[in-house]
Design an enzyme around this catalytic site. Sequence first.
Site, mmCIF file in Angstrom:
data_model
loop_
_atom_site.group_PDB
_atom_site.id
_atom_site.type_symbol
_atom_site.label_atom_id
_atom_site.label_comp_id
_atom_site.label_asym_id
_atom_site.label_seq_id
_atom_site.Cartn_x
_atom_site.Cartn_y
_atom_site.Cartn_z
ATOM 1 N N ASP A 91 8.234 11.392 36.285
ATOM 2 C CA ASP A 91 7.113 10.574 36.739
ATOM 3 C C ASP A 91 6.203 11.452 37.601
ATOM 4 O OD1 ASP A 91 8.786 8.657 35.606
ATOM 5 O OD2 ASP A 91 8.519 7.198 37.221
ATOM 6 N N LYS A 153 1.785 4.528 34.751
ATOM 7 C CA LYS A 153 2.550 3.847 35.807
ATOM 8 C C LYS A 153 1.614 3.467 36.940
ATOM 9 C CE LYS A 153 6.303 4.852 39.109
ATOM 10 N NZ LYS A 153 7.347 5.842 39.493
ATOM 11 N N LYS A 182 4.558 1.197 32.975
ATOM 12 C CA LYS A 182 5.570 1.007 34.020
ATOM 13 C C LYS A 182 4.910 0.405 35.247
ATOM 14 C CE LYS A 182 8.937 3.396 36.973
ATOM 15 N NZ LYS A 182 9.703 4.646 37.213
#
Length: 217
Positions: A91, A153, A182
């Site tokens: 991430d 995300k 996400k």
Amino acid sequence: MDIQTILSHCDHTLLSQTATWDQIRAVLDDGIRYRTASACIPAAYVKEAAAYVGGKLPICTVIGFPNGYSTTAAKCFEAADAVKNGADEIDMVIHIGWLKDRRYDDLLREIRAVKDACGGKILKVIIETCLLTEAEKIKMCEIVTEARADFIKTSTGFSTAGATFEDVALFKAHVGPAVQIKAAGGIASLQDAEKFLELGATRLGTSRIVKLAKAME
């Protein structure tokens, strides 16, 4: 939606600066027990964690975290190092200043470079929605799609706010079909988790859903 379905979409997360190995190990144990999508932990623990779980749970970590203004070279090194140590998912945080400056080509190049450094592992791109305008969020949907990252995300969980229903719906309307979503930051109830999934998220960054599952036992 049953709780196991929700858990299967959760990146069970511990990213506190004070996290100890005992606490990380507990997160890993819970991730295995409750069959979460992954455990998301600091990079310094990845090698130890990967050896501990022995393939029973995907290991996720964060790079350029939480501010995103590391150099591209540093982010690429972090990503490659994490993968070498056993990370299955990365991430990364974007350089938000570049977005504010409309340096879109730089953002695109950086995401592509980090994607290459991941060596085929999953890349999620954190854009920190609480700091962005709607137009900037839409632009990042376009850039993440063009860069062929796996996920967009919402949040680090370290800024002024976390995921919102509105942002996930906005992502769903503007990312390409190959990009998953996400939602992370502040997801505190099963009802909220279910709502995020219904709106189009396929991953949830949270520590609280496992705690809720434990409380129901």
